[in-house]
Design a protein around this motif. Sequence first.
Motif, PDB file in Angstrom:
ATOM      1  N   ALA A  10      19.243  23.264 -28.635  1.00  0.00           N
ATOM      2  CA  ALA A  10      20.530  23.579 -28.009  1.00  0.00           C
ATOM      3  C   ALA A  10      20.293  24.545 -26.841  1.00  0.00           C
ATOM      4  O   ALA A  10      19.450  24.278 -25.988  1.00  0.00           O
ATOM      5  CB  ALA A  10      21.505  24.117 -29.052  1.00  0.00           C
ATOM      6  N   SER A  11      20.987  25.688 -26.819  1.00  0.00           N
ATOM      7  CA  SER A  11      20.928  26.563 -25.643  1.00  0.00           C
ATOM      8  C   SER A  11      19.610  27.306 -25.461  1.00  0.00           C
ATOM      9  O   SER A  11      19.410  27.938 -24.414  1.00  0.00           O
ATOM     10  CB  SER A  11      22.082  27.568 -25.671  1.00  0.00           C
ATOM     11  OG  SER A  11      23.284  26.936 -25.311  1.00  0.00           O
TER      12      SER A  11
ATOM     13  N   SER B  39       9.595  18.897 -26.612  1.00  0.00           N
ATOM     14  CA  SER B  39       9.958  17.879 -25.631  1.00  0.00           C
ATOM     15  C   SER B  39      11.439  17.576 -25.739  1.00  0.00           C
ATOM     16  O   SER B  39      12.098  17.935 -26.727  1.00  0.00           O
ATOM     17  CB  SER B  39       9.158  16.591 -25.851  1.00  0.00           C
ATOM     18  OG  SER B  39       9.551  15.961 -27.059  1.00  0.00           O
ATOM     19  N   TYR B  40      11.942  16.892 -24.745  1.00  0.00           N
ATOM     20  CA  TYR B  40      13.280  16.345 -24.843  1.00  0.00           C
ATOM     21  C   TYR B  40      13.269  15.164 -25.804  1.00  0.00           C
ATOM     22  O   TYR B  40      12.235  14.536 -26.042  1.00  0.00           O
ATOM     23  CB  TYR B  40      13.792  15.913 -23.475  1.00  0.00           C
ATOM     24  CG  TYR B  40      14.284  17.064 -22.625  1.00  0.00           C
ATOM     25  CD1 TYR B  40      15.600  17.505 -22.720  1.00  0.00           C
ATOM     26  CD2 TYR B  40      13.442  17.715 -21.729  1.00  0.00           C
ATOM     27  CE1 TYR B  40      16.067  18.562 -21.952  1.00  0.00           C
ATOM     28  CE2 TYR B  40      13.891  18.773 -20.956  1.00  0.00           C
ATOM     29  CZ  TYR B  40      15.213  19.194 -21.077  1.00  0.00           C
ATOM     30  OH  TYR B  40      15.665  20.257 -20.322  1.00  0.00           O
ATOM     31  N   GLY B  41      14.453  14.867 -26.353  1.00  0.00           N
ATOM     32  CA  GLY B  41      14.566  13.767 -27.307  1.00  0.00           C
ATOM     33  C   GLY B  41      14.580  12.421 -26.622  1.00  0.00           C
ATOM     34  O   GLY B  41      14.473  12.341 -25.395  1.00  0.00           O
TER      35      GLY B  41
ATOM     36  N   ALA C 114      13.057  15.122 -36.750  1.00  0.00           N
ATOM     37  CA  ALA C 114      13.777  16.357 -36.458  1.00  0.00           C
ATOM     38  C   ALA C 114      14.756  16.700 -37.574  1.00  0.00           C
ATOM     39  O   ALA C 114      15.182  15.841 -38.348  1.00  0.00           O
ATOM     40  CB  ALA C 114      14.527  16.226 -35.137  1.00  0.00           C
ATOM     41  N   ALA C 115      15.130  17.963 -37.637  1.00  0.00           N
ATOM     42  CA  ALA C 115      16.192  18.386 -38.549  1.00  0.00           C
ATOM     43  C   ALA C 115      17.502  17.753 -38.102  1.00  0.00           C
ATOM     44  O   ALA C 115      17.824  17.722 -36.912  1.00  0.00           O
ATOM     45  CB  ALA C 115      16.312  19.905 -38.545  1.00  0.00           C
ATOM     46  N   ALA C 116      18.258  17.243 -39.057  1.00  0.00           N
ATOM     47  CA  ALA C 116      19.556  16.651 -38.740  1.00  0.00           C
ATOM     48  C   ALA C 116      20.527  17.727 -38.283  1.00  0.00           C
ATOM     49  O   ALA C 116      20.422  18.895 -38.667  1.00  0.00           O
ATOM     50  CB  ALA C 116      20.110  15.914 -39.956  1.00  0.00           C
TER      51      ALA C 116
ATOM     52  N   HIS D 141      20.809  22.848 -19.816  1.00  0.00           N
ATOM     53  CA  HIS D 141      21.386  23.769 -20.795  1.00  0.00           C
ATOM     54  C   HIS D 141      21.089  23.371 -22.228  1.00  0.00           C
ATOM     55  O   HIS D 141      21.262  24.181 -23.140  1.00  0.00           O
ATOM     56  CB  HIS D 141      22.902  23.838 -20.609  1.00  0.00           C
ATOM     57  CG  HIS D 141      23.614  22.583 -21.026  1.00  0.00           C
ATOM     58  ND1 HIS D 141      23.459  21.386 -20.352  1.00  0.00           N
ATOM     59  CD2 HIS D 141      24.471  22.329 -22.053  1.00  0.00           C
ATOM     60  CE1 HIS D 141      24.204  20.463 -20.942  1.00  0.00           C
ATOM     61  NE2 HIS D 141      24.816  21.003 -21.981  1.00  0.00           N
ATOM     62  N   ALA D 142      20.651  22.139 -22.489  1.00  0.00           N
ATOM     63  CA  ALA D 142      20.417  21.660 -23.852  1.00  0.00           C
ATOM     64  C   ALA D 142      19.601  20.381 -23.793  1.00  0.00           C
ATOM     65  O   ALA D 142      19.535  19.726 -22.757  1.00  0.00           O
ATOM     66  CB  ALA D 142      21.743  21.410 -24.573  1.00  0.00           C
ATOM     67  N   GLY D 143      18.992  20.035 -24.940  1.00  0.00           N
ATOM     68  CA  GLY D 143      18.271  18.769 -25.028  1.00  0.00           C
ATOM     69  C   GLY D 143      16.854  18.863 -25.534  1.00  0.00           C
ATOM     70  O   GLY D 143      16.298  17.869 -26.003  1.00  0.00           O
ATOM     71  N   LEU D 144      16.228  20.045 -25.447  1.00  0.00           N
ATOM     72  CA  LEU D 144      14.855  20.184 -25.930  1.00  0.00           C
ATOM     73  C   LEU D 144      14.812  20.258 -27.452  1.00  0.00           C
ATOM     74  O   LEU D 144      15.727  20.787 -28.095  1.00  0.00           O
ATOM     75  CB  LEU D 144      14.198  21.437 -25.355  1.00  0.00           C
ATOM     76  CG  LEU D 144      13.639  21.339 -23.939  1.00  0.00           C
ATOM     77  CD1 LEU D 144      13.182  22.710 -23.463  1.00  0.00           C
ATOM     78  CD2 LEU D 144      12.486  20.331 -23.854  1.00  0.00           C
ATOM     79  N   PHE D 145      13.713  19.747 -28.022  1.00  0.00           N
ATOM     80  CA  PHE D 145      13.403  19.861 -29.443  1.00  0.00           C
ATOM     81  C   PHE D 145      12.060  20.572 -29.563  1.00  0.00           C
ATOM     82  O   PHE D 145      11.141  20.335 -28.769  1.00  0.00           O
ATOM     83  CB  PHE D 145      13.305  18.482 -30.098  1.00  0.00           C
ATOM     84  CG  PHE D 145      14.619  17.763 -30.248  1.00  0.00           C
ATOM     85  CD1 PHE D 145      15.234  17.687 -31.496  1.00  0.00           C
ATOM     86  CD2 PHE D 145      15.234  17.173 -29.165  1.00  0.00           C
ATOM     87  CE1 PHE D 145      16.440  17.025 -31.646  1.00  0.00           C
ATOM     88  CE2 PHE D 145      16.452  16.505 -29.307  1.00  0.00           C
ATOM     89  CZ  PHE D 145      17.052  16.436 -30.546  1.00  0.00           C
ATOM     90  N   ALA D 146      11.923  21.420 -30.590  1.00  0.00           N
ATOM     91  CA  ALA D 146      10.654  22.120 -30.810  1.00  0.00           C
ATOM     92  C   ALA D 146      10.588  22.659 -32.220  1.00  0.00           C
ATOM     93  O   ALA D 146      11.624  22.971 -32.825  1.00  0.00           O
ATOM     94  CB  ALA D 146      10.488  23.272 -29.815  1.00  0.00           C
ATOM     95  N   PRO D 147       9.379  22.814 -32.764  1.00  0.00           N
ATOM     96  CA  PRO D 147       9.201  23.529 -34.037  1.00  0.00           C
ATOM     97  C   PRO D 147       9.040  25.021 -33.791  1.00  0.00           C
ATOM     98  O   PRO D 147       8.841  25.470 -32.654  1.00  0.00           O
ATOM     99  CB  PRO D 147       7.911  22.912 -34.578  1.00  0.00           C
ATOM    100  CG  PRO D 147       7.125  22.600 -33.335  1.00  0.00           C
ATOM    101  CD  PRO D 147       8.125  22.239 -32.272  1.00  0.00           C
TER     102      PRO D 147
END
Length: 398
Positions: free
Chosen positions: A113-114, A237-239, A244-246, A280-286
């Motif tokens: 998210a942000s 990375s972006y999705g 990923a976590a729901a 402003h949003a879109g990345l995923f990461a651990p």
Amino acid sequence: MAAHGDRAGGRGDGGGGGPLSSPRLRHGTPERAGLDADLLAGLVRDVRLLSEGFRPWCSGAVMLAGRGPVIAAEAVCGWAVRYAGYDAAADRGVELPPAARVPMTLDTPFDLASLTKLFTSIAAVQQIERGTLGIDAKVGAYVPEFTAAARHGITVRQLLTHTSGLRPELPLFDAPDLPARLALLRAEAPSSAPGTYLYSDLNMLLLQHVLERLTGRPLDALIREGITRPLGMTATSYGPRTGAAATEDQRRPWGKADRGMLRGEVHDENAWALGGVAGHAGLFAPAHDLAVLCRTLLNGGSYGTARILGPDFVDLMLTAPGLGFRIDQPSFMGELAGHGAAGHTGFTGTSLVLDPTTDTFLVLLANTVHPRRRPADSTPRASAATRLARAVVPLGSL
């Protein structure tokens, strides 16, 4: 349920480097990190409880905390996927059978998210350091088709400090197609006088277009080539992202679009409407990748043999009022706030805090919107940060 892989301290796997490199993260004991072991154990216990109860704070969470190059505590609890959907009539989630649920792990990627805003901001400051982007330059000089921003003289600095006067968000997702969505953004004028603080997703969307016009590269490539690849953050990375976590069973009226249960697809409706790659949003990461980012900034922009920013430009980002980062916010930083701590939160339940004064960092990622969004509650974030702040052992005592 029991946590998977909790520990305070742990394995010693590598770290360090040659004389021209900055220390890399390694796992070690709280004592080696200069942190109180009992207080860190309390932090781990607190995190393990976040997914418990009738209305838990989150479905699941992952926490990493440390000082210097040492990850001294980590914890994981709950589920990456717990619910099949949300029952609006009963006001509760529809739980999956235990065998169908997906346990949270230390390596689970989260919809940031942000927290994505931090990466966009770093990409911008990289261009400022290179001299290709003026921090006080007018946005209209780079993207004149953004006519409202040009007419009101909005600057790059104002985008980075949320002082452009642009309203918090704009329902781009309601426009029929991408050209119509971009037309709305280009025509959006400030709702308050530029120079006044007003947190806004639109700032980072405009900054994205400035960067893409300036470099001729899409934002996802700029972040990959300038930040995640050199730092070895290979899981960021972006999705769309598998595993990923729901997040949310996103439906109207609580959501702004009817998309159903989301997992691996960006939660933010505007980022989704813009194709998934947004400033402003879109990345995923651990969690570990975000700990690397924290360590890099605490190291003055270097990690191992990679350098993504010079120390002066890191200081520029982390000194009040901050560029992209929020500074000394006790609402989610607890007692780490007060002497220059920097960090950010994300709507899906994500957060990170780094404190240059004590050289500490805390990453707490949770899927608090699974199965549906609730009023924001940063109390567990602030409590975790306070636990870490109190665990710091004065350097003279080491």
